[in-house]
Design a protein around this motif. Structure first.
Motif, PDB file in Angstrom:
ATOM      1  N   VAL A  52       0.842  -1.196   0.000  1.00  0.00           N
ATOM      2  CA  VAL A  52       0.000   0.000   0.000  1.00  0.00           C
ATOM      3  C   VAL A  52       0.880   1.251   0.000  1.00  0.00           C
ATOM      4  CG1 VAL A  52      -1.817   1.249   1.188  1.00  0.00           C
ATOM      5  CG2 VAL A  52      -1.798  -1.256   1.224  1.00  0.00           C
ATOM      6  N   LEU A  70      -4.544   5.727  -2.053  1.00  0.00           N
ATOM      7  CA  LEU A  70      -3.814   4.579  -1.519  1.00  0.00           C
ATOM      8  C   LEU A  70      -3.900   3.497  -2.580  1.00  0.00           C
ATOM      9  CD1 LEU A  70      -5.051   4.297   2.196  1.00  0.00           C
ATOM     10  CD2 LEU A  70      -2.896   5.230   1.355  1.00  0.00           C
ATOM     11  N   ARG A  71      -2.745   3.119  -3.116  1.00  0.00           N
ATOM     12  CA  ARG A  71      -2.729   2.101  -4.175  1.00  0.00           C
ATOM     13  C   ARG A  71      -1.772   0.994  -3.775  1.00  0.00           C
ATOM     14  NH1 ARG A  71       0.772   1.392  -8.690  1.00  0.00           N
ATOM     15  NH2 ARG A  71       1.861   3.256  -7.978  1.00  0.00           N
ATOM     16  N   ASP A  72      -2.184  -0.227  -4.010  1.00  0.00           N
ATOM     17  CA  ASP A  72      -1.285  -1.356  -3.775  1.00  0.00           C
ATOM     18  C   ASP A  72      -0.387  -1.495  -5.001  1.00  0.00           C
ATOM     19  OD1 ASP A  72      -0.186  -4.026  -3.813  1.00  0.00           O
ATOM     20  OD2 ASP A  72      -1.627  -4.556  -2.258  1.00  0.00           O
ATOM     21  N   HIS A  77      -4.421  -2.195  -7.307  1.00  0.00           N
ATOM     22  CA  HIS A  77      -5.757  -1.912  -6.784  1.00  0.00           C
ATOM     23  C   HIS A  77      -5.716  -0.623  -5.983  1.00  0.00           C
ATOM     24  CE1 HIS A  77      -7.179  -6.376  -6.966  1.00  0.00           C
ATOM     25  NE2 HIS A  77      -7.040  -5.819  -8.135  1.00  0.00           N
ATOM     26  N   PHE A  78      -6.686   0.254  -6.221  1.00  0.00           N
ATOM     27  CA  PHE A  78      -6.814   1.465  -5.417  1.00  0.00           C
ATOM     28  C   PHE A  78      -7.660   1.141  -4.193  1.00  0.00           C
ATOM     29  CE2 PHE A  78      -4.975   5.087  -7.582  1.00  0.00           C
ATOM     30  CZ  PHE A  78      -4.701   4.559  -8.833  1.00  0.00           C
ATOM     31  N   LEU A  79      -7.096   1.341  -3.025  1.00  0.00           N
ATOM     32  CA  LEU A  79      -7.851   1.068  -1.807  1.00  0.00           C
ATOM     33  C   LEU A  79      -8.726   2.248  -1.445  1.00  0.00           C
ATOM     34  CD1 LEU A  79      -5.260  -0.840  -1.747  1.00  0.00           C
ATOM     35  CD2 LEU A  79      -5.756  -1.038   0.673  1.00  0.00           C
ATOM     36  N   ALA A  80      -8.253   3.445  -1.758  1.00  0.00           N
ATOM     37  CA  ALA A  80      -9.027   4.636  -1.420  1.00  0.00           C
ATOM     38  C   ALA A  80      -8.477   5.835  -2.168  1.00  0.00           C
ATOM     39  CB  ALA A  80      -8.933   4.904   0.082  1.00  0.00           C
TER      40      ALA A  80
END
Lengths: 99, 1005
Positions: A52, A70-72, A77-80
């Motif tokens: 993250v 927030l990207r992994d 994947h975008f978490l937020a």
């Protein structure tokens, strides 16, 4: 091609955005007082996170505003996504942290 | 020649429609529904090409996308000529012309075959150890030879004349692959109400079912394969929520469920309508994806496994059942999988003599092997292949039964045959799962890698996850399709909660090289057909110390050809695992990359070609300049007039004339492309002080100043004249190329560093047309045109501005100069730019007004030592380096870049500083970039201390001038240095960068 959720415009394709580097980097409020190492870190040191990563994006071909995400970095994947000034979801806002 | 290898009945070809085609200039006949491969086999043609490195005769290995050997060049005309096309995927049309590749003078007799004899000299990686000596031989001998020998087909040399379309599509469920699993998934998803796209690389849906005997009853499916297919496809076609895309390959899986498809629109047509797009690239964003991509049969690895007539068992079955082609008269099968026995039975029924079925395994007691034995076919277990015979077509194979120590049991048997079928098992096609960054896991049941954890919203069904039986794949697909639709938000009917089909070990097979008796030659046991990689190459790699599969792959090039290892990856892995004494799962798999199969460049380009490749930006003055004969140059996306040649002038003469006109009379120049930013608000002054290096407090309203913008690391980013048009309003200009960059930097700081400032930024680059008038007559030219502006030196001094009207149009008039002459810049709303330019040009005629371009502009500013950002600066140059230290407001507490300026490195005395250079020979023009050496003499033995940044022939001084950045330059003024130019060592004198009018007297007219 990533789908990015601009907090102002909603989900748009990656083409409309420009990556803005690592987020929450505080420009020293008094740069003159920053020692050489602190200034060099501000200019050049960046995290190289596998996982993250808090980063900035700008919706250049849209509303033109900067926002945070927030990207992994492993899965993309975008978490937020969250606005300038808001704390990272799940992370407490440190006092004096830059938006 | 009519094919006598066509079965009397059966197949899905249309026997009523005969087609004529040619291969290597020879004419043949085929049927509608044939591929080029099946039609050639029907005509008994098995020799299709020569292998990449050894030029060995090669034929057809498969019946699908995995084909590594049968690559041909397809030709419609000189421009429409595609090399390296898989014959197994070319739909035959009337008049098709195909040619074999990589052979000279002919396919049958190829001089390159000498490489096969010299093969010990060409092991894997030989080129890392050769072609090094003598050095001069590289250019003259090695490189031309290697270039000529490299590759298989020849690329066409004419531009692609065809049109290509592009489409974006959204859907709820994308199903890749229209075999039993895919069709069932699409059906289930559509039944739930979801919008479905179902794509398949083949012309007909059906996948593996197309290779079943069409109307044979299929107990597991409840009806014949043909009947089930017809029923389902019909239902899907009539469903308005379903988009069926045949001839469409899903070739790339991108982030967040964007899948790229390539649809081939006209490749199968004899006479495509002109103007019709040849291919269409789809970019599909799917909520959910179902992968039903099937499995690919593995060949077996044994010496001599590459001859024409040696093919995959399932391929022979496809050719029989789908194309009614009998690939040989007398067949031997070597297998590690039960499927091959079914193939043997069907070939036997079609009249092919089955000389032997050799099974690698110790036991073969499944249903199909038993059926084969009952039919009287010879079966032998524990069998391996020692070698094959036959140069342009196989004619015999040597088999032996081996014990656990690989010793021969009994005798080595030689079987005459013209067809050798191999089956090493089936490898699930996990390419798209891998591209989607999903995990793969080794599965012991199917002895292969199958999809494990997904990274996107994707599911795999059927053979591509190890569920091989068609009926089980159907059930698997139905469950996944319903689940995908549900996850996409469509509740639908609940699918009967049957247990999910289990993975099926029956097709597991064998990976790696077949065992050989000690002392038996292991030569030419091919693992990768297309790149000619043998087991000896892989063994060499491990012997030389490579243990990572990534290194072994790149060192031997296995899996790196256009087939991306579809028939070689797992065998290579199996062989390497044994060499390294590790489990296959431990050795690991390399990544799959797009495209799954090759895609035309045109399909990626779509409409973005020629004039549409990049946007072209023109100024309001552009048409006037074009009509005046201007030669344009590209500055970013802008077209800028570079010079205005008259009467056949060359550039040099035009530029000289334009420069002289500016300094003696008046020049007119289009400066509209420069960036302009309105900075307005109560905190505008504060913001300007924080962004720019300059001290803006002393800039009065109505005055202009040259602004310098630094980056936070202290180096010059951009420059431009800034005017204070009101107390709380600044008109900041930037370089043409830097406009967007500067505004982006300002927005970055404003939004994220100083959001509390009350200031707004607006780009006005395209809103103002800017006309520069430079020269001693410029005031007189403007005089009659302006209203409400006093042009006198007292009222409008240098570096000031005024508002008024020009030609009746509201204008902002700046008194600024980039030439060192008396000068003005007229800013009018862009819509009036052309009209005002023409009016000024006309008014200036009696004064000798001359249009000048960017080239003359460059020369004139260089004569005055004015820098151009990006020419004298390169991101590592400070303001002080280029003599702009005076612009920095050192008393300001903070501005962008200030802290970095106090780094010792940024004020070191030996930093490169801007100076002028004068060549000893005044007519000699240095090249920009020329390196400068410290002393006169032999240039090559010294280290350079600087370089030439700008160099021009100066008409004003009637000699060449140059600007340069030289270490400690200012202290070297007056010294002579050496320029390492193409003409040799050239002496140059270091001068001030201001060559002309150093006092600046001419600025005041």
């Amino acid at each position: 091609m990533l789908l990015i959720a601009c907090p102002y415009c909603g989900t748009r394709p990656e083409l409309e955005f420009v990556y803005g580097g690592q987020a929450h980097l505080a420009r020293p409020s008094d740069p003159a007082a920053a020692d050489a190492q602190a200034w060099a870190d501000f200019l050049y040191s960046r995290d190289n996170t596998r996982g993250v990563h808090a980063e900035r994006w700008r919706h250049t071909h849209g509303c033109g505003r900067f926002f945070n995400a927030l990207r992994d970095t492993g899965t993309d994947h975008f978490l937020a996504t969250y606005r300038v000034g808001e704390p990272a979801p799940g992370l407490p806002q440190a006092p004096g942290a830059t938006p | 020649m009519t094919g006598n290898h066509r079965a009397a009945s059966g197949g899905r070809v249309d026997r009523s429609r005969a087609l004529r085609f040619s291969f290597d200039g020879r004419s043949y006949s085929g049927l509608q529904g044939d591929t080029l491969a099946s039609a050639l086999l029907a005509n008994g043609v098995h020799l299709l090409g020569r292998s990449f490195k050894y030029h060995r005769p090669r034929g057809i290995l498969s019946a699908g996308a995995e084909e590594p050997s049968a690559l041909v060049t397809l030709r419609r005309d000189a421009a429409r000529c595609t090399p390296n096309v898989r014959a197994t995927q070319i739909e035959l049309y009337d008049g098709l012309q195909a040619y074999s590749q990589n052979r000279w003078p002919s396919l049958a007799f190829d001089v390159g075959a000498v490489n096969d004899l010299l093969s010990p000299l060409f092991p894997a990686g030989f080129y890392y150890k050769t072609f090094m000596w003598p050095r001069r031989a590289w250019r003259a001998l090695y490189e031309p030879y290697i270039r000529a020998a490299a590759g298989l087909g020849r690329a066409p040399e004419l531009p692609d004349p065809d049109r290509y379309a592009q489409r974006y599509a959204h859907c709820d469920v994308l199903v890749v692959g229209a075999g039993p699993g895919g069709i069932a998934a699409a059906q289930a998803a559509a039944d739930s109400g979801a919008r479905v796209i179902l794509c398949d690389e083949q012309a007909q849906p059906g996948g593996s079912l197309l290779s079943e005997p069409a109307e044979a009853p299929n107990p597991a499916m409840g009806e014949s394969a043909g009947a089930w297919l017809r029923r389902c496809v019909d239902s899907l076609r009539r469903n308005s929520r379903v988009t069926l895309l045949p001839r469409t390959t899903a070739f790339g899986y991108f982030a967040h469920n964007l899948v790229a498809l390539n649809e081939r629109l006209t490749e199968h047509l004899a006479d495509p309508a002109s103007g019709r797009a040849r291919e269409r690239c789809w970019q599909v964003r799917a909520r959910e994806v179902v992968l039903a991509t099937g499995a690919i049969e593995r060949p077996l690895v044994f010496p001599g496994n590459d001859r024409p007539g040696i093919m995959l068992a399932s391929a022979a079955r496809s050719y029989l059942n789908r194309y009614a082609v009998i690939a040989g008269t007398r067949a031997v099968l070597i297998t590690a999988c039960d499927e091959a026995y079914r193939v043997a039975l069907e070939l036997h029924q079609a009249g092919v003599a089955i000389a032997m079925i050799g099974d690698v395994r110790a036991q073969a007691d499944g249903a199909w092997p038993q059926a084969a034995r009952r039919a009287g076919l010879p079966v032998q277990t524990q069998t391996s292949v020692l070698g094959t015979h036959g140069r342009r077509r196989i004619n015999a194979v040597r088999l032996a039964r081996l014990d656990a120590q690989r010793r021969v049991l009994g005798r080595v048997q030689t079987h005459a045959c013209d067809l050798l079928l191999m089956s090493g098992g089936f490898t699930p096609s996990v390419h798209l799962q891998s591209q989607s960054r999903g995990r793969l896991a080794w599965d012991d049941t199917v002895q292969s890698f199958i999809p494990a954890q997904a990274a996107e919203r994707v599911r795999s069904v059927g053979a591509c996850r190890g569920v091989f039986c068609a009926a089980a794949a159907r059930a698997d697909g139905a469950a996944a399709g319903a689940a995908a639709a549900r996850d996409a938000g469509f509740a639908g009917q609940a699918v009967a909660a049957a247990a999910l089909p289990e993975r099926d070990g029956a097709m597991a097979g064998y990976a790696g090289a077949l065992p050989l008796p000690p002392g038996s030659s292991d030569s030419k046991a091919f693992v990768d057909w297309q790149n000619d990689v043998t087991t000896r190459d892989l063994a060499l790699a491990t012997r030389e110390g490579f243990v990572s599969i990534e290194h072994i792959k790149r060192y031997t090039t296995t899996g790196m050809a256009t087939d991306q290892g579809k028939t070689s990856n797992l065998n290579a892995l199996g062989f390497v695992a044994r060499q390294l004494d590790k489990a296959i799962a431990e050795v690991g798999l390399t990544s799959f990359r797009m495209p799954y199969t090759p895609v035309s460049f045109g399909s990626f380009a779509g409409f973005a070609r020629g004039e549409l490749f990049d946007p072209v930006r023109t100024t309001p003055i552009h048409d006037w300049a074009a009509a005046a004969g201007a030669v344009f140059e590209d500055v970013g996306q802008w077209k800028r007039a570079r010079y205005f040649p008259r009467g056949g002038e060359h550039m040099h003469a035009a530029v000289a004339r334009e420069c002289r006109a500016v300094r003696s009379a008046c020049g007119i120049f289009d400066a509209s492309t420069l960036g302009k930013i309105e900075v307005v608000g109560p905190d505008a002054l504060r913001f300007m002080n924080l962004m720019y290096a300059n001290a803006w407090n002393t800039l009065a309203v109505g005055r202009c100043r040259y602004g310098v913008l630094l980056r936070e690391d202290g180096f010059v980013l951009d420059d431009g004249v800034v005017a204070r048009t009101a107390e709380e309003r600044f008109h900041a200009t930037t370089t043409t190329g830097g406009a967007a960059r500067v505004l982006a930097l300002m927005e970055d700081y404003l939004q994220t560093e100083w959001p509390q400032l009350r200031v707004w930024l607006t780009s006005t680059s395209e809103q103002w047309s800017v006309i520069a008038l430079q020269g001693p007559e410029s005031r007189r030219v403007l005089q009659g045109l302006v209203e409400g502006i006093d042009l006198s030196g007292a009222a409008l001094p240098h570096m000031s501005m005024a508002r008024g009207r020009i030609c009746g149009v509201p204008a902002l008039l700046f008194r600024v100069s980039f030439t060192g002459e008396l000068g003005f810049e007229v800013n009018v709303p862009a819509d009036f730019g052309h009209m005002v330019w023409e009016a000024i040009h006309q008014a200036g005629a009696p004064y000798g007004i001359t249009a000048y371009g960017t080239e003359a502009m460059h020369v004139l500013r260089a004569e005055k030592g004015y820098i151009i950002v990006g020419q004298e600066t390169d991101g590592t140059v400070t303001a002080d380096d280029v003599g702009l230290g005076w612009a920095i407001g050192r008393n300001k507490p903070d501005f962008v870049g200030k802290r970095s300026l106090s780094r010792p490195a940024l004020s070191a005395p030996d930093r490169k500083q801007l100076v002028g250079l004068a060549t000893a020979d005044p007519q000699l023009l240095l090249e920009e970039g020329t390196q400068i050496m410290p002393a006169a003499g032999e240039a090559s033995s010294q280290r350079p201390i600087g370089h030439v940044t700008s160099s021009y022939a100066s008409p004003t001084l009637d000699r060449s001038i140059a600007l340069a950045l030289i270490a400690g330059g200012r202290a070297r003024i007056g010294h002579t240095l050496t320029a390492a130019s193409v003409q040799g060592a050239v002496p140059v004198k270091v001068t001030s960068p201001v060559f002309y009018d150093p006092e600046g007297a001419r600025l005041h007219g």
